[in-house]
Design an enzyme around this catalytic site. Sequence first.
Site, PDB file in Angstrom:
ATOM      1  N   LYS A 177      18.655 -34.887   2.821  1.00  0.00           N
ATOM      2  CA  LYS A 177      18.026 -34.488   4.087  1.00  0.00           C
ATOM      3  C   LYS A 177      17.142 -33.278   3.823  1.00  0.00           C
ATOM      4  O   LYS A 177      17.614 -32.162   3.641  1.00  0.00           O
ATOM      5  CB  LYS A 177      19.048 -34.146   5.177  1.00  0.00           C
ATOM      6  CG  LYS A 177      18.330 -34.061   6.530  1.00  0.00           C
ATOM      7  CD  LYS A 177      19.033 -33.242   7.572  1.00  0.00           C
ATOM      8  CE  LYS A 177      18.771 -31.761   7.519  1.00  0.00           C
ATOM      9  NZ  LYS A 177      17.376 -31.314   7.771  1.00  0.00           N
ATOM     10  N   GLU A 252      24.279 -22.495  -1.464  1.00  0.00           N
ATOM     11  CA  GLU A 252      23.461 -21.348  -1.863  1.00  0.00           C
ATOM     12  C   GLU A 252      22.872 -20.776  -0.600  1.00  0.00           C
ATOM     13  O   GLU A 252      22.176 -21.496   0.137  1.00  0.00           O
ATOM     14  CB  GLU A 252      22.307 -21.807  -2.769  1.00  0.00           C
ATOM     15  CG  GLU A 252      22.720 -22.161  -4.169  1.00  0.00           C
ATOM     16  CD  GLU A 252      23.490 -21.058  -4.824  1.00  0.00           C
ATOM     17  OE1 GLU A 252      23.184 -19.871  -4.596  1.00  0.00           O
ATOM     18  OE2 GLU A 252      24.439 -21.384  -5.555  1.00  0.00           O
ATOM     19  N   CYS A 286      14.772 -16.923  -1.453  1.00  0.00           N
ATOM     20  CA  CYS A 286      16.089 -16.306  -1.292  1.00  0.00           C
ATOM     21  C   CYS A 286      16.279 -15.202  -2.318  1.00  0.00           C
ATOM     22  O   CYS A 286      17.169 -14.376  -2.174  1.00  0.00           O
ATOM     23  CB  CYS A 286      17.213 -17.337  -1.328  1.00  0.00           C
ATOM     24  SG  CYS A 286      17.115 -18.443  -2.688  1.00  0.00           S
ATOM     25  N   GLU A 388      18.963  -9.975   5.666  1.00  0.00           N
ATOM     26  CA  GLU A 388      17.804 -10.608   5.033  1.00  0.00           C
ATOM     27  C   GLU A 388      16.667 -10.808   6.053  1.00  0.00           C
ATOM     28  O   GLU A 388      16.884 -11.394   7.119  1.00  0.00           O
ATOM     29  CB  GLU A 388      18.247 -11.976   4.494  1.00  0.00           C
ATOM     30  CG  GLU A 388      17.176 -12.724   3.751  1.00  0.00           C
ATOM     31  CD  GLU A 388      17.672 -14.092   3.284  1.00  0.00           C
ATOM     32  OE1 GLU A 388      18.331 -14.806   4.063  1.00  0.00           O
ATOM     33  OE2 GLU A 388      17.384 -14.443   2.127  1.00  0.00           O
TER      34      GLU A 388
HETATM   35  C1  UN1 Z   1      14.586 -19.490  -3.794  1.00  0.00           C
HETATM   36  O1  UN1 Z   1      14.386 -18.284  -3.853  1.00  0.00           O
HETATM   37  O2  UN1 Z   1      14.770 -20.034  -2.708  1.00  0.00           O
HETATM   38  O3  UN1 Z   1      13.712 -17.771  -8.955  1.00  0.00           O
HETATM   39  C2  UN1 Z   1      14.563 -20.278  -5.031  1.00  0.00           C
HETATM   40  C3  UN1 Z   1      12.729 -18.207  -8.332  1.00  0.00           C
HETATM   41  C4  UN1 Z   1      12.530 -19.702  -8.224  1.00  0.00           C
HETATM   42  C5  UN1 Z   1      13.525 -20.330  -7.302  1.00  0.00           C
HETATM   43  C6  UN1 Z   1      13.739 -19.572  -6.046  1.00  0.00           C
HETATM   44  N1  UN1 Z   1      12.608 -20.311  -9.501  1.00  0.00           N
HETATM   45  O4  UN1 Z   1      11.941 -17.454  -7.812  1.00  0.00           O
END
Ligand code: UN1
Length: 500
Positions: A177, A252, A286, A388
């Site tokens: 999804k 995550e 993230c 955040e």
């Molecule tokens: C995310 O931040 O949602 O480390 C993933 C990074 C990428 C992945 C980020 N390879 O910035």
Amino acid sequence: MMKQVQAMNLIRGRWHESASGKRFESLNPADTREVIGTAPWSGASDVDAAVRAAREAYPMWKAMSRVKRGELIDNLAQLIKRDLNALSELVTRECGKPINEGRADVVEALHMTQYVAGMARMPHGEIIDSEIAEKDAYILRKPKGVVACITPWNFPVAIPLWTILPSLLEGNTVVFKPSEDTPICGHALAELFVEAGFPPGVFNLVHGPGEDAGDPLVHHPEVDVVVFTGSYDVGRYIIQECAKLHKFAAVEMGGKNAVIVLDDANLDIALHAAILSAFKTSGQRCVSSNRIIIHEKLEPEFTPRFVELAQRINIGNGLREDTFMGPLINEQGVQKYLYHNQKAIEEGAEVLLPGGVLKEGEYQYGHFVAPFVYRMRHRADSFALKEEAFSPHVAIIPVSDIDEAIHVYNDTKYGLAMAVITEDYRKWRYVRDNCEFGVGYVNLPSIGAEVHLPFGGVKGSGNGHPSASALFDAVTHKVAFTVNHSTEIKMAQGLSAKIG
Ligand code: UN1
């Protein structure tokens, strides 16, 4: 204007509308007059059909040679390579990030595909000695069944493949999804799975918002594993629901990451790392850093240079090669950014760059905002310094020594990414061992992870099951298997095997 895509659900190898027939639109966040496409608004009955398809395909798929499954994944790699430019442009148009980042997303997806295809021919278990010479003992991995992959909009091609491909290689079947903000990228991926030759039912896709499509997927009794990447609130809800249903979840969630600049830092590296960590993807990774924790000795020199660079950032439509920062994903993203800025002001922030929503000229129809930068001492009760913002909202936090830097870094509910800037190996080692994170860097930004490393955080950032290369562990059981090749039964631990 490009042709609108009519995305569909993919169930048992066939394209379907949702049972309700309702559709939702996906808009370009840089210019919301552009509809990228529409997608089926799915509900419980669509989810049920997709999960049943995955369940029915499971015995056939897990019985297939792992190497053959890997070859199908290799087919997918060839198709991603072929379509790299078109996919990159689609990513930029649908989620707004600059084309260079759109490309990096697709390249990261390609790397994951190549990595997983290669894993098909790598050792897959272990032979281990038994106490009894006549017994052979093995550690094998077995698939868990049907995996639900629920993924975010900010890496609409890479993150789905981080989770879908390890699941498939190991013999699980999948219901995917995608985020309701990037359904057209999800649809483009599904088309490639079909073209690569995956048997019907092995990979299924349902579109729709979390409440209507995600929730029944999480609760469906035939889903064995839920793999989720997204917000803290949704991730926590998923863990709780899965615990009640006795099903496995790998989640995550967010981060309140930081670049820590120590007193001996190379200032040019610190500035470069801080700008990339704070503003790439407009702060919507993230692993983006909302915090620059800096030794007070360097702060007076660092801050004006940081502010000057932040002011010069090119903000605009991501299709232009010289754009550094695209728009935020949607109006909720803008509201969240404004709320965090307001909270920082209420909590006594010294505002250095006021940021704000951009509405003039080319910004008129998009969700564009400018960097918001402030200086503030850490406060344990702060909202702005601990939650955040998922936007270009950056606090510069002066600290008086390395221990205070570590304390400030750890004083949030999250623990995802950490970057420390120092020339001294003793210092980075001390920071490494005392900060709580899952992805760490020295003299680098907090963004930029590679797929063959585990990706995941601790505390509120995850539940201990990292993604990307580490996802193999979440979607398999490690099975102990012992074979006796003697004609007698002999037991371990000195246990008698005599009867009577
Ligand atoms: C995310 O931040 O949602 O480390 C993933 C990074 C990428 C992945 C980020 N390879 O910035």
